[in-house]
Design a protein around this motif. Structure first.
Motif, PDB file in Angstrom:
ATOM      1  N   SER A  30       5.956   6.897  64.250  1.00  0.00           N
ATOM      2  CA  SER A  30       6.073   8.244  63.699  1.00  0.00           C
ATOM      3  C   SER A  30       5.963   9.261  64.827  1.00  0.00           C
ATOM      4  O   SER A  30       5.140   9.099  65.729  1.00  0.00           O
ATOM      5  CB  SER A  30       4.959   8.520  62.688  1.00  0.00           C
ATOM      6  OG  SER A  30       5.016   7.618  61.617  1.00  0.00           O
ATOM      7  N   GLN A  31       6.788  10.290  64.732  1.00  0.00           N
ATOM      8  CA  GLN A  31       6.753  11.391  65.693  1.00  0.00           C
ATOM      9  C   GLN A  31       7.113  12.677  64.959  1.00  0.00           C
ATOM     10  O   GLN A  31       7.772  12.638  63.922  1.00  0.00           O
ATOM     11  CB  GLN A  31       7.752  11.180  66.827  1.00  0.00           C
ATOM     12  CG  GLN A  31       7.437  10.030  67.721  1.00  0.00           C
ATOM     13  CD  GLN A  31       8.409   9.934  68.880  1.00  0.00           C
ATOM     14  OE1 GLN A  31       9.475  10.524  68.878  1.00  0.00           O
ATOM     15  NE2 GLN A  31       8.027   9.193  69.891  1.00  0.00           N
ATOM     16  N   PHE A  32       6.695  13.797  65.521  1.00  0.00           N
ATOM     17  CA  PHE A  32       7.089  15.075  64.948  1.00  0.00           C
ATOM     18  C   PHE A  32       7.057  16.150  66.012  1.00  0.00           C
ATOM     19  O   PHE A  32       6.493  15.977  67.086  1.00  0.00           O
ATOM     20  CB  PHE A  32       6.194  15.469  63.762  1.00  0.00           C
ATOM     21  CG  PHE A  32       4.804  15.909  64.152  1.00  0.00           C
ATOM     22  CD1 PHE A  32       4.533  17.240  64.440  1.00  0.00           C
ATOM     23  CD2 PHE A  32       3.771  14.994  64.213  1.00  0.00           C
ATOM     24  CE1 PHE A  32       3.256  17.650  64.785  1.00  0.00           C
ATOM     25  CE2 PHE A  32       2.483  15.390  64.553  1.00  0.00           C
ATOM     26  CZ  PHE A  32       2.223  16.724  64.839  1.00  0.00           C
TER      27      PHE A  32
ATOM     28  N   THR B 133       4.310  18.798  69.899  1.00  0.00           N
ATOM     29  CA  THR B 133       4.862  17.487  69.567  1.00  0.00           C
ATOM     30  C   THR B 133       3.713  16.542  69.275  1.00  0.00           C
ATOM     31  O   THR B 133       2.607  16.705  69.794  1.00  0.00           O
ATOM     32  CB  THR B 133       5.705  16.904  70.722  1.00  0.00           C
ATOM     33  OG1 THR B 133       4.887  16.774  71.884  1.00  0.00           O
ATOM     34  CG2 THR B 133       6.917  17.765  71.020  1.00  0.00           C
ATOM     35  N   GLY B 134       3.993  15.548  68.445  1.00  0.00           N
ATOM     36  CA  GLY B 134       2.994  14.544  68.119  1.00  0.00           C
ATOM     37  C   GLY B 134       3.654  13.189  67.965  1.00  0.00           C
ATOM     38  O   GLY B 134       4.773  13.086  67.453  1.00  0.00           O
ATOM     39  N   SER B 135       2.968  12.161  68.440  1.00  0.00           N
ATOM     40  CA  SER B 135       3.477  10.798  68.275  1.00  0.00           C
ATOM     41  C   SER B 135       2.296   9.839  68.206  1.00  0.00           C
ATOM     42  O   SER B 135       1.242  10.094  68.787  1.00  0.00           O
ATOM     43  CB  SER B 135       4.416  10.416  69.423  1.00  0.00           C
ATOM     44  OG  SER B 135       3.767  10.560  70.661  1.00  0.00           O
TER      45      SER B 135
ATOM     46  N   MET C 271      -0.410  12.162  59.869  1.00  0.00           N
ATOM     47  CA  MET C 271       0.429  13.009  60.717  1.00  0.00           C
ATOM     48  C   MET C 271       1.174  14.047  59.881  1.00  0.00           C
ATOM     49  O   MET C 271       1.284  15.210  60.279  1.00  0.00           O
ATOM     50  CB  MET C 271       1.428  12.164  61.512  1.00  0.00           C
ATOM     51  CG  MET C 271       0.778  11.350  62.621  1.00  0.00           C
ATOM     52  SD  MET C 271       1.967  10.347  63.519  1.00  0.00           S
ATOM     53  CE  MET C 271       2.837  11.588  64.463  1.00  0.00           C
ATOM     54  N   GLN C 272       1.669  13.631  58.726  1.00  0.00           N
ATOM     55  CA  GLN C 272       2.354  14.583  57.864  1.00  0.00           C
ATOM     56  C   GLN C 272       1.386  15.656  57.368  1.00  0.00           C
ATOM     57  O   GLN C 272       1.741  16.827  57.304  1.00  0.00           O
ATOM     58  CB  GLN C 272       3.023  13.857  56.693  1.00  0.00           C
ATOM     59  CG  GLN C 272       4.251  13.096  57.133  1.00  0.00           C
ATOM     60  CD  GLN C 272       4.921  12.347  56.006  1.00  0.00           C
ATOM     61  OE1 GLN C 272       4.281  11.695  55.196  1.00  0.00           O
ATOM     62  NE2 GLN C 272       6.236  12.436  55.964  1.00  0.00           N
ATOM     63  N   ARG C 273       0.169  15.249  57.054  1.00  0.00           N
ATOM     64  CA  ARG C 273      -0.846  16.220  56.611  1.00  0.00           C
ATOM     65  C   ARG C 273      -1.145  17.211  57.738  1.00  0.00           C
ATOM     66  O   ARG C 273      -1.239  18.416  57.521  1.00  0.00           O
ATOM     67  CB  ARG C 273      -2.108  15.473  56.179  1.00  0.00           C
ATOM     68  CG  ARG C 273      -3.270  16.336  55.767  1.00  0.00           C
ATOM     69  CD  ARG C 273      -2.990  17.057  54.440  1.00  0.00           C
ATOM     70  NE  ARG C 273      -4.140  17.796  53.985  1.00  0.00           N
ATOM     71  CZ  ARG C 273      -4.842  17.501  52.915  1.00  0.00           C
ATOM     72  NH1 ARG C 273      -4.508  16.488  52.151  1.00  0.00           N
ATOM     73  NH2 ARG C 273      -5.872  18.227  52.585  1.00  0.00           N
TER      74      ARG C 273
END
Length: 186
Positions: free
Chosen positions: A138-140, A151-153, A176-178
């Motif tokens: 998952s990444q965002f 950015t997050g991973s 991560m979505q939260r």
């Protein structure tokens, strides 16, 4: 003669009854069932220009320039957050974030893109779910498009095997979505 026929029939009957048992089959290999506690979220705020909610079971370690490592020791995983101020280079930041995700296309079976738009909080971004044996599942990225870019991973400290890390990956994906959905700029 009748005695022999009855004996033979009895033996045949016993053999038939005994031979009707199911064959012994070894148990198939199984995987350890991993159950995680229900996530409880707490607000995280410090002197950085943003705040968010995170799982209270995770441990956050500050790094320089408002970058963080959110660790999950029981799952041997870490979410890495990187903050960069936008200095007229939003296109470059977006391109770099997308490039980072699509570098996993070699090992990934599929990359699902989920756009995120929250005009009230001025938070816009993309969440990527990477299926397969990629290094990250998952990444965002999120931005306000004028001042802030994050950015997050997530990375697991185990050999990438999607089947074995799937329960933990799903749990952390929800976290991560939260984080992304509760992020607010200061």
């Amino acid at each position: 003669m009748l005695k022999r026929i009855i004996s033979a029939a009895a033996i045949l009957l016993v053999l038939t009854v005994v031979s009707c048992k199911d064959d012994v089959v070894p148990k198939p290999s199984s995987y350890l069932r991993l159950d995680y506690p229900e996530a409880k979220y707490v607000n995280f705020e410090n002197n950085c220009p943003f705040a968010f909610e995170m799982n209270e079971a995770a441990i956050i370690k500050g790094e320089k320039d408002c970058g963080f490592a959110i660790t999950y020791p029981k799952m041997k995983a870490t979410i890495y957050l990187t903050y960069k101020p936008v200095n007229g280079d939003i296109q470059k930041l977006l391109k770099d974030a997308q490039k980072l995700t699509y570098e996993h296309v070699i090992k990934a079976d599929d990359i699902l893109e989920q756009p995120y738009l929250n005009p009230q909080k001025k938070v816009y971004g993309m969440f990527y779910q990477v299926d397969g044996n990629a290094a990250t599942n998952s990444q965002f990225y999120v931005t306000d498009s004028t001042k802030h870019f994050i950015t997050g991973s997530v990375y697991f400290y185990a050999k990438p095997n999607f089947d074995s890390v799937m329960p933990a990956a799903s749990y952390i994906k929800n976290d991560m979505q939260r984080l992304m959905e509760t992020l607010k700029w200061k």
